[in-house]
Design a protein around this motif. Structure first.
Motif, PDB file in Angstrom:
ATOM      1  N   TYR A   8       0.838  -1.202   0.000  1.00  0.00           N
ATOM      2  CA  TYR A   8       0.000   0.000   0.000  1.00  0.00           C
ATOM      3  C   TYR A   8       0.874   1.254   0.000  1.00  0.00           C
ATOM      4  CZ  TYR A   8      -3.426   3.475   1.570  1.00  0.00           C
ATOM      5  OH  TYR A   8      -4.235   4.580   1.673  1.00  0.00           O
ATOM      6  N   GLU A   9       1.923   1.237   0.810  1.00  0.00           N
ATOM      7  CA  GLU A   9       2.819   2.389   0.926  1.00  0.00           C
ATOM      8  C   GLU A   9       3.680   2.564  -0.329  1.00  0.00           C
ATOM      9  OE1 GLU A   9       2.488   4.409   3.447  1.00  0.00           O
ATOM     10  OE2 GLU A   9       1.161   3.086   4.580  1.00  0.00           O
ATOM     11  N   ASP A  10       4.046   1.466  -0.972  1.00  0.00           N
ATOM     12  CA  ASP A  10       4.992   1.515  -2.088  1.00  0.00           C
ATOM     13  C   ASP A  10       4.344   1.603  -3.467  1.00  0.00           C
ATOM     14  OD1 ASP A  10       7.077   1.353  -0.298  1.00  0.00           O
ATOM     15  OD2 ASP A  10       7.276  -0.826  -0.491  1.00  0.00           O
ATOM     16  N   ASP A  11       3.210   0.924  -3.649  1.00  0.00           N
ATOM     17  CA  ASP A  11       2.601   0.845  -4.981  1.00  0.00           C
ATOM     18  C   ASP A  11       1.081   0.677  -4.833  1.00  0.00           C
ATOM     19  OD1 ASP A  11       1.752   0.285  -7.556  1.00  0.00           O
ATOM     20  OD2 ASP A  11       3.365  -1.141  -7.968  1.00  0.00           O
ATOM     21  N   PHE A  12       0.400   1.797  -4.790  1.00  0.00           N
ATOM     22  CA  PHE A  12      -1.036   1.781  -4.541  1.00  0.00           C
ATOM     23  C   PHE A  12      -1.791   0.967  -5.588  1.00  0.00           C
ATOM     24  CE2 PHE A  12      -5.331   3.608  -4.926  1.00  0.00           C
ATOM     25  CZ  PHE A  12      -5.796   3.345  -3.646  1.00  0.00           C
ATOM     26  N   SER A  13      -1.419   1.093  -6.850  1.00  0.00           N
ATOM     27  CA  SER A  13      -2.113   0.344  -7.909  1.00  0.00           C
ATOM     28  C   SER A  13      -1.966  -1.159  -7.716  1.00  0.00           C
ATOM     29  CB  SER A  13      -1.581   0.739  -9.283  1.00  0.00           C
ATOM     30  OG  SER A  13      -1.929   2.072  -9.559  1.00  0.00           O
ATOM     31  N   ALA A  14      -0.762  -1.590  -7.359  1.00  0.00           N
ATOM     32  CA  ALA A  14      -0.542  -3.022  -7.107  1.00  0.00           C
ATOM     33  C   ALA A  14      -1.322  -3.461  -5.869  1.00  0.00           C
ATOM     34  CB  ALA A  14       0.947  -3.314  -6.944  1.00  0.00           C
ATOM     35  N   TRP A  15      -1.351  -2.608  -4.848  1.00  0.00           N
ATOM     36  CA  TRP A  15      -2.122  -2.916  -3.638  1.00  0.00           C
ATOM     37  C   TRP A  15      -3.600  -3.098  -3.987  1.00  0.00           C
ATOM     38  CZ3 TRP A  15      -6.210  -0.308  -1.355  1.00  0.00           C
ATOM     39  CH2 TRP A  15      -6.596  -0.742  -0.090  1.00  0.00           C
ATOM     40  N   THR A  16      -4.129  -2.194  -4.821  1.00  0.00           N
ATOM     41  CA  THR A  16      -5.529  -2.269  -5.237  1.00  0.00           C
ATOM     42  C   THR A  16      -5.802  -3.578  -5.975  1.00  0.00           C
ATOM     43  OG1 THR A  16      -5.648   0.140  -5.407  1.00  0.00           O
ATOM     44  CG2 THR A  16      -7.342  -1.102  -6.547  1.00  0.00           C
ATOM     45  N   ALA A  17      -4.951  -3.926  -6.922  1.00  0.00           N
ATOM     46  CA  ALA A  17      -5.135  -5.165  -7.692  1.00  0.00           C
ATOM     47  C   ALA A  17      -5.084  -6.385  -6.767  1.00  0.00           C
ATOM     48  CB  ALA A  17      -4.068  -5.275  -8.780  1.00  0.00           C
ATOM     49  N   GLN A  18      -4.134  -6.391  -5.834  1.00  0.00           N
ATOM     50  CA  GLN A  18      -4.008  -7.517  -4.907  1.00  0.00           C
ATOM     51  C   GLN A  18      -5.218  -7.607  -3.980  1.00  0.00           C
ATOM     52  OE1 GLN A  18      -1.622  -9.825  -5.005  1.00  0.00           O
ATOM     53  NE2 GLN A  18      -2.538 -10.931  -3.314  1.00  0.00           N
ATOM     54  N   THR A  19      -5.695  -6.459  -3.525  1.00  0.00           N
ATOM     55  CA  THR A  19      -6.861  -6.429  -2.633  1.00  0.00           C
ATOM     56  C   THR A  19      -8.099  -6.955  -3.354  1.00  0.00           C
ATOM     57  OG1 THR A  19      -5.938  -4.601  -1.359  1.00  0.00           O
ATOM     58  CG2 THR A  19      -8.326  -4.910  -1.223  1.00  0.00           C
ATOM     59  N   ILE A  20      -8.291  -6.546  -4.587  1.00  0.00           N
ATOM     60  CA  ILE A  20      -9.423  -7.029  -5.384  1.00  0.00           C
ATOM     61  C   ILE A  20      -9.333  -8.543  -5.556  1.00  0.00           C
ATOM     62  CG2 ILE A  20     -10.447  -6.998  -7.702  1.00  0.00           C
ATOM     63  CD1 ILE A  20      -9.653  -3.964  -7.767  1.00  0.00           C
ATOM     64  N   ALA A  21      -8.139  -9.030  -5.863  1.00  0.00           N
ATOM     65  CA  ALA A  21      -7.953 -10.479  -6.039  1.00  0.00           C
ATOM     66  C   ALA A  21      -8.281 -11.229  -4.751  1.00  0.00           C
ATOM     67  CB  ALA A  21      -6.517 -10.775  -6.479  1.00  0.00           C
ATOM     68  N   LEU A  22      -7.816 -10.715  -3.615  1.00  0.00           N
ATOM     69  CA  LEU A  22      -8.107 -11.369  -2.328  1.00  0.00           C
ATOM     70  C   LEU A  22      -9.602 -11.355  -2.027  1.00  0.00           C
ATOM     71  CD1 LEU A  22      -5.143  -9.974  -0.189  1.00  0.00           C
ATOM     72  CD2 LEU A  22      -5.452 -12.347  -0.964  1.00  0.00           C
ATOM     73  N   LEU A  23     -10.254 -10.253  -2.304  1.00  0.00           N
ATOM     74  CA  LEU A  23     -11.703 -10.173  -2.080  1.00  0.00           C
ATOM     75  C   LEU A  23     -12.450 -11.187  -2.943  1.00  0.00           C
ATOM     76  CD1 LEU A  23     -12.170  -6.303  -1.861  1.00  0.00           C
ATOM     77  CD2 LEU A  23     -12.717  -7.944  -0.048  1.00  0.00           C
ATOM     78  N   ARG A  24     -12.078 -11.268  -4.203  1.00  0.00           N
ATOM     79  CA  ARG A  24     -12.753 -12.197  -5.119  1.00  0.00           C
ATOM     80  C   ARG A  24     -12.504 -13.656  -4.743  1.00  0.00           C
ATOM     81  NH1 ARG A  24     -11.846  -8.490 -10.358  1.00  0.00           N
ATOM     82  NH2 ARG A  24     -13.835  -7.415 -10.210  1.00  0.00           N
ATOM     83  N   GLN A  25     -11.353 -13.908  -4.152  1.00  0.00           N
ATOM     84  CA  GLN A  25     -11.021 -15.272  -3.721  1.00  0.00           C
ATOM     85  C   GLN A  25     -11.603 -15.599  -2.349  1.00  0.00           C
ATOM     86  OE1 GLN A  25      -6.734 -15.334  -3.819  1.00  0.00           O
ATOM     87  NE2 GLN A  25      -6.671 -14.848  -5.999  1.00  0.00           N
ATOM     88  N   GLY A  26     -12.200 -14.599  -1.710  1.00  0.00           N
ATOM     89  CA  GLY A  26     -12.770 -14.823  -0.382  1.00  0.00           C
ATOM     90  C   GLY A  26     -11.712 -14.960   0.706  1.00  0.00           C
ATOM     91  N   ARG A  27     -10.522 -14.458   0.466  1.00  0.00           N
ATOM     92  CA  ARG A  27      -9.426 -14.556   1.440  1.00  0.00           C
ATOM     93  C   ARG A  27      -9.416 -13.307   2.330  1.00  0.00           C
ATOM     94  NH1 ARG A  27      -4.370 -15.636  -2.148  1.00  0.00           N
ATOM     95  NH2 ARG A  27      -3.356 -15.274  -0.131  1.00  0.00           N
ATOM     96  N   PHE A  28     -10.456 -13.166   3.096  1.00  0.00           N
ATOM     97  CA  PHE A  28     -10.663 -11.968   3.902  1.00  0.00           C
ATOM     98  C   PHE A  28      -9.621 -11.797   5.004  1.00  0.00           C
ATOM     99  CE2 PHE A  28     -15.018 -13.282   2.502  1.00  0.00           C
ATOM    100  CZ  PHE A  28     -15.081 -12.399   1.441  1.00  0.00           C
ATOM    101  N   ALA A  29      -9.118 -12.872   5.548  1.00  0.00           N
ATOM    102  CA  ALA A  29      -8.113 -12.792   6.611  1.00  0.00           C
ATOM    103  C   ALA A  29      -6.800 -12.206   6.095  1.00  0.00           C
ATOM    104  CB  ALA A  29      -7.870 -14.178   7.207  1.00  0.00           C
ATOM    105  N   ASP A  30      -6.565 -12.275   4.790  1.00  0.00           N
ATOM    106  CA  ASP A  30      -5.316 -11.770   4.212  1.00  0.00           C
ATOM    107  C   ASP A  30      -5.396 -10.291   3.822  1.00  0.00           C
ATOM    108  OD1 ASP A  30      -4.165 -14.302   4.445  1.00  0.00           O
ATOM    109  OD2 ASP A  30      -4.841 -14.902   2.444  1.00  0.00           O
ATOM    110  N   LEU A  31      -6.562  -9.698   3.964  1.00  0.00           N
ATOM    111  CA  LEU A  31      -6.746  -8.306   3.550  1.00  0.00           C
ATOM    112  C   LEU A  31      -6.037  -7.336   4.495  1.00  0.00           C
ATOM    113  CD1 LEU A  31     -10.547  -8.373   2.662  1.00  0.00           C
ATOM    114  CD2 LEU A  31      -8.646  -8.090   1.057  1.00  0.00           C
TER     115      LEU A  31
END
Length: 156
Positions: A8-31
């Protein structure tokens, strides 16, 4: 601090993409919950700020229409009227779209009008070079009038 939090601190766009992927995978604990909550909050504030900004411009145009139009010479009235009318139409269209896309904003519309009004008074007064005291202390237009296509206040 988690890897996602560092991202999040280093690359907001990458953070956003990773967060979306985690949400879609249902990996809420990793958010990265803290930053996700912050971003969602900022998103809501951003939409509300847009609402208030558009209302400020629209209200200033309505005030100029109401309090300056009759004071203009015929030629200036023709020129200014077209510009004011265009601005009013444009802001109403943008507000309509914003409210259609974000229906929850309707619940803060009255507060948004009240918040934008004083700024609109100052803006209109500066643009047409009159004292702010010529305008009413409170917004003279109700929500329906502010948003109604084709509503132009009577000139004073």
């Amino acid at each position: 601090m988690s890897d996602l939090s560092l991202l999040y601190e280093d690359d907001f766009s990458a953070w956003t993409a990773q967060t979306i992927a985690l949400l879609r995978q249902g990996r809420f604990a990793d958010l990265d919950i803290e930053h996700l909550a912050e971003e969602l909050n900022d998103m809501g504030k951003s939409r509300r700020d847009e609402l208030v900004n558009r209302l400020r411009v629209l209200l200033a145009q309505l005030l100029k229409w109401q309090f300056q139009y009759r004071r203009l010479t015929a030629r200036w009235a023709e020129i200014e009227c077209k510009g004011w009318r265009s601005a009013i139409i444009e802001q109403r269209a943008a507000l309509s779209y914003l409210l259609d896309m974000n229906p929850g904003l309707r619940s803060v519309l009255a507060d948004g009008i009240a918040e934008a009004y004083q700024q609109a008074v100052e803006m209109a007064a500066e643009e047409i070079e009159v004292p702010t005291a010529i305008f009413p202390a409170d917004c003279p237009y109700d929500e329906g009038q502010v948003l109604a296509r084709g509503y132009y206040p009577p000139s004073e």
